[in-house]
Write an enzyme that holds these catalytic residues in place. Structure first.
Site, PDB file in Angstrom:
ATOM      1  N   ASN A 151       3.092   1.219  14.575  1.00 55.22           N
ATOM      2  CA  ASN A 151       1.824   0.535  14.857  1.00 55.22           C
ATOM      3  C   ASN A 151       1.787  -0.311  16.137  1.00 55.22           C
ATOM      4  O   ASN A 151       0.714  -0.563  16.670  1.00 55.22           O
ATOM      5  CB  ASN A 151       1.348  -0.260  13.634  1.00 55.22           C
ATOM      6  CG  ASN A 151       2.291  -1.359  13.232  1.00 55.22           C
ATOM      7  OD1 ASN A 151       3.468  -1.337  13.587  1.00 55.22           O
ATOM      8  ND2 ASN A 151       1.796  -2.328  12.506  1.00 55.22           N
ATOM      9  N   GLU A 247      11.555  -6.889   9.000  1.00 56.50           N
ATOM     10  CA  GLU A 247      10.166  -7.341   9.219  1.00 56.50           C
ATOM     11  C   GLU A 247       9.282  -6.342   8.502  1.00 56.50           C
ATOM     12  O   GLU A 247       9.080  -5.229   8.995  1.00 56.50           O
ATOM     13  CB  GLU A 247       9.852  -7.375  10.722  1.00 56.50           C
ATOM     14  CG  GLU A 247      10.741  -8.300  11.535  1.00 56.50           C
ATOM     15  CD  GLU A 247      10.488  -9.777  11.248  1.00 56.50           C
ATOM     16  OE1 GLU A 247       9.422 -10.115  10.694  1.00 56.50           O
ATOM     17  OE2 GLU A 247      11.369 -10.587  11.567  1.00 56.50           O
ATOM     18  N   CYS A 281       0.692  -5.444  10.523  1.00 55.63           N
ATOM     19  CA  CYS A 281       1.399  -6.035   9.381  1.00 55.63           C
ATOM     20  C   CYS A 281       0.746  -7.327   8.897  1.00 55.63           C
ATOM     21  O   CYS A 281       0.843  -7.673   7.731  1.00 55.63           O
ATOM     22  CB  CYS A 281       2.859  -6.272   9.732  1.00 55.63           C
ATOM     23  SG  CYS A 281       3.046  -7.146  11.279  1.00 55.63           S
TER      24      CYS A 281
HETATM   25  P1  NAP Z   1       8.000   3.140   7.860  1.00 54.40           P
HETATM   26  O1  NAP Z   1       7.447   4.387   7.312  1.00 54.40           O
HETATM   27  O2  NAP Z   1       8.782   2.249   6.979  1.00 54.40           O
HETATM   28  O3  NAP Z   1       8.883   3.566   9.145  1.00 54.40           O
HETATM   29  C1  NAP Z   1       9.489   2.614   9.961  1.00 54.40           C
HETATM   30  C2  NAP Z   1      10.686   3.253  10.645  1.00 54.40           C
HETATM   31  O4  NAP Z   1      11.690   3.521   9.675  1.00 54.40           O
HETATM   32  C3  NAP Z   1      10.373   4.575  11.325  1.00 54.40           C
HETATM   33  O5  NAP Z   1      11.098   4.670  12.523  1.00 54.40           O
HETATM   34  C4  NAP Z   1      10.881   5.581  10.305  1.00 54.40           C
HETATM   35  O6  NAP Z   1      11.188   6.843  10.855  1.00 54.40           O
HETATM   36  C5  NAP Z   1      12.125   4.875   9.831  1.00 54.40           C
HETATM   37  N1  NAP Z   1      12.671   5.358   8.562  1.00 54.40           N
HETATM   38  C6  NAP Z   1      12.072   6.122   7.622  1.00 54.40           C
HETATM   39  N2  NAP Z   1      12.919   6.361   6.608  1.00 54.40           N
HETATM   40  C7  NAP Z   1      14.083   5.751   6.904  1.00 54.40           C
HETATM   41  C8  NAP Z   1      15.339   5.626   6.253  1.00 54.40           C
HETATM   42  N3  NAP Z   1      15.567   6.170   5.060  1.00 54.40           N
HETATM   43  N4  NAP Z   1      16.323   4.912   6.862  1.00 54.40           N
HETATM   44  C9  NAP Z   1      16.104   4.334   8.049  1.00 54.40           C
HETATM   45  N5  NAP Z   1      14.930   4.422   8.724  1.00 54.40           N
HETATM   46  C10 NAP Z   1      13.929   5.113   8.154  1.00 54.40           C
HETATM   47  O7  NAP Z   1       6.826   2.220   8.490  1.00 54.40           O
HETATM   48  P2  NAP Z   1       5.597   2.653   9.386  1.00 54.40           P
HETATM   49  O8  NAP Z   1       4.639   3.410   8.542  1.00 54.40           O
HETATM   50  O9  NAP Z   1       6.058   3.228  10.672  1.00 54.40           O
HETATM   51  O10 NAP Z   1       4.979   1.206   9.717  1.00 54.40           O
HETATM   52  C11 NAP Z   1       4.133   0.538   8.859  1.00 54.40           C
HETATM   53  C12 NAP Z   1       4.852  -0.532   8.081  1.00 54.40           C
HETATM   54  O11 NAP Z   1       5.513  -1.418   8.973  1.00 54.40           O
HETATM   55  C13 NAP Z   1       3.878  -1.413   7.304  1.00 54.40           C
HETATM   56  O12 NAP Z   1       4.413  -1.705   6.042  1.00 54.40           O
HETATM   57  C14 NAP Z   1       3.788  -2.673   8.150  1.00 54.40           C
HETATM   58  O13 NAP Z   1       3.397  -3.819   7.472  1.00 54.40           O
HETATM   59  C15 NAP Z   1       5.192  -2.774   8.649  1.00 54.40           C
HETATM   60  N6  NAP Z   1       5.240  -3.620   9.831  1.00 54.40           N
HETATM   61  C16 NAP Z   1       5.777  -4.878   9.729  1.00 54.40           C
HETATM   62  C17 NAP Z   1       5.781  -5.723  10.837  1.00 54.40           C
HETATM   63  C18 NAP Z   1       6.374  -7.090  10.776  1.00 54.40           C
HETATM   64  O14 NAP Z   1       6.665  -7.635  11.839  1.00 54.40           O
HETATM   65  N7  NAP Z   1       6.573  -7.670   9.610  1.00 54.40           N
HETATM   66  C19 NAP Z   1       5.229  -5.275  12.035  1.00 54.40           C
HETATM   67  C20 NAP Z   1       4.676  -3.990  12.091  1.00 54.40           C
HETATM   68  C21 NAP Z   1       4.694  -3.167  10.983  1.00 54.40           C
HETATM   69  P3  NAP Z   1      10.118   8.052  10.737  1.00 54.40           P
HETATM   70  O15 NAP Z   1       8.924   7.626  11.514  1.00 54.40           O
HETATM   71  O16 NAP Z   1      10.855   9.185  11.346  1.00 54.40           O
HETATM   72  O17 NAP Z   1       9.838   8.244   9.286  1.00 54.40           O
END
Ligand code: NAP
Length: 474
Positions: A151, A247, A281
């Protein structure tokens, strides 16, 4: 165009590539390396070999590298914003804001690189500690694995790469599969800045397939992850003794007291709810409004929401564009429907439009057990509930399993102080929306919103080892 893996300072051909498509119109954007376990291992080897050269850079040299990057980014603002908008469907005006924030993030990192210091320790404060002089050294950890979400493909990467370089660590970056181009572009720029080969390695591919390899390898000393709570928990369970910063997600909330002037902030509330189609987020998901002002708030909020324009992310007038995937549109519509069946009132939106877009949607009186309230929606959907006291609002906010940031609009100083103390979140915004963030402030959640802090100085702390040096005077 093929996009390779960055390993040891070179772009290396991978054994497999996957097509990358734009979420808005399905255009093919690139063929992106799909790393396998062997290639991950090569990246870890390279990062391992670069530990020494990276640790030998002076604070001045690390700051110079980061400032060179800042200058390059400033000259390519529009190019960067176009990459973000194309691969993530973030409206271009929001993408430009992200690039400007990325520039600030690397600037803070360059500044903080020069402020890493230990402290002297008064050893004689303890019996038996006399005749000693002691101080602490802050040393790099070694290899940092940075795993990032879709994002904010530039700025959230900057929140990991900037502090890691400032602290003198080497890095393996695994960006989200949908948004690798921003990271690859960053890698190209950083190679012009004098970073030692192997100090930054970029591996693209499926997190589910290669994530574990990164998380369990003992040569990696810390994992900094931004993403969903579900993956965050998995990483924490697999990471063993490594440092882990998580995060994660949230269902951020806002309290609105009676006696506030709505015109001052209604635009901010609408923006906080629908910016990047709610895929932030700290997106504003739950609004609790005092009953005395509730009807007026809802009317103004809807008026402002109707002004939002849905469209192509590259169009400068677009406010809302596609969600990151079709499944997210389906899921959001399902959750809206479930809430309506449970008694909520859908007052605007709730319809899918072309190109995987979802109309900005507002629900009233949503039961707290509904997913629209208690899960992270991550879509342009917001709920507005009526409360009879601020006490009730604080309780509602705290009932969440998440706790990233919360906001309160009030003119009552005592209430503001009470809310600041009582709200179970990582950051409280008084007279602002929970979506407010600048890049040097400490940022990170409690409960299922994560562990550890970002915000450059705070992220650097998580990426350093503190070593005590004690001289006995003889
Ligand atoms: P996501 O699906 O959890 O993916 C995040 C990253 O983790 C991607 O690079 C993903 O790779 C990787 N990943 C997936 N499975 C994994 C595994 N088993 N082991 C290690 N890495 C793995 O999150 P998203 O959909 O990209 O982002 C949305 C989420 O991020 C929301 O929940 C949002 O709230 C959170 N977020 C939090 C913050 C904060 O600062 N608190 C900021 C921004 C976003 P792939 O893309 O290849 O699956």
């Amino acid at each position: 165009m093929k996009k390779h893996l960055l390993i040891n300072g070179d772009w290396i051909k991978a054994s497999e590539y996957r097509d990358l498509y734009a979420p808005y119109n399905g255009d093919k954007l690139a063929e992106v390396a799909f790393a396998n376990a062997r290639e991950i291992n090569l990246a870890i080897d390279a990062a391992d070999r670069a530990i020494k050269s990276m640790a030998q850079l002076t604070a001045f040299q690390r700051a110079e590298i980061l400032m060179k990057l800042v200058e390059l980014l400033k000259g390519r603002r529009h190019e960067c914003a176009t990459i973000i908008a194309t691969e993530s469907a973030k409206p271009i005006k929001a993408a430009i804001v992200e690039v400007d924030r990325t520039i600030m993030t690397y600037t803070f990192a360059a500044e903080e690189a020069k402020r890493i210091n230990g402290e002297t320790v008064p050893m004689d404060a303890a019996p038996g500690g006399e005749n000693r002089i002691a101080y602490t050294l802050r040393q790099p950890l070694g290899i940092i694995a940075a795993i990032t979400p879709f994002n904010f493909p530039m700025n959230l990467v900057a929140h990991k790469i900037g502090p890691a370089i400032a602290a003198g660590n080497t890095i393996i970056l695994k960006p989200a599969s949908q948004t690798p181009l921003s990271s690859i572009y960053l890698g190209e720029l950083l190679m012009e800045c004098g970073l030692p080969p192997g100090a930054l390695n970029i591996v693209t591919g499926s997190g589910a397939k290669i994530g574990e390899k990164l998380v369990i390898d003992n040569r990696i000393k810390a994992i900094t992850f931004t993403g969903s709570p579900q993956i965050g928990k998995k990483i924490k369970n697999q990471a063993g003794l490594k440092r882990v910063t998580l995060e994660l997600g949230s269902n951020s909330a806002l309290l609105i007291d009676k006696n506030v002037n709505l015109t001052d902030f209604i635009g901010r509330c609408v923006n906080g709810s629908f910016s990047f189609a709610g895929q932030v987020c700290i997106s504003l998901q739950r609004i609790y409004v005092h009953e005395e002002i509730y009807d007026q708030f809802v009317t103004s909020f809807l008026e402002e929401t109707k002004k939002l324009k849905i469209g192509n992310p590259l169009d400068h007038t677009t406010d809302i564009s596609s969600l990151i995937s079709e499944q997210d549109v389906e899921r959001s519509l399902k959750w809206i429907n479930e809430a309506v069946i449970a008694g909520a009132e859908l007052v605007i939106g709730g319809q899918r439009r072309a190109n995987n877009t979802l109309e900005p949607s507002v629900l009233l009186n949503v039961p707290s057990t509904e997913k629209i309230s208690c899960q992270e929606v991550f879509a342009p959907v917001v709920m507005i509930n009526k409360i009879s006291s601020m006490e009730e609002g604080i309780t509602e906010i705290n009932e969440s399993k998440y706790g990233l940031q919360a906001g309160i609009f009030t003119n009552d100083l005592q209430l503001a102080l009470k809310a600041a103390e009582r709200l179970e979140v990582g950051g409280v915004m008084i007279n602002d929306i929970p979506t407010f963030r600048v890049d040097h402030m400490p940022y990170g959640g409690v409960k299922e919103s994560g562990i550890g802090k970002e915000g450059i100085k705070y992220a650097i702390d998580e990426m350093l080892e503190t070593k005590l040096v004690c001289f006995r005077k003889i």
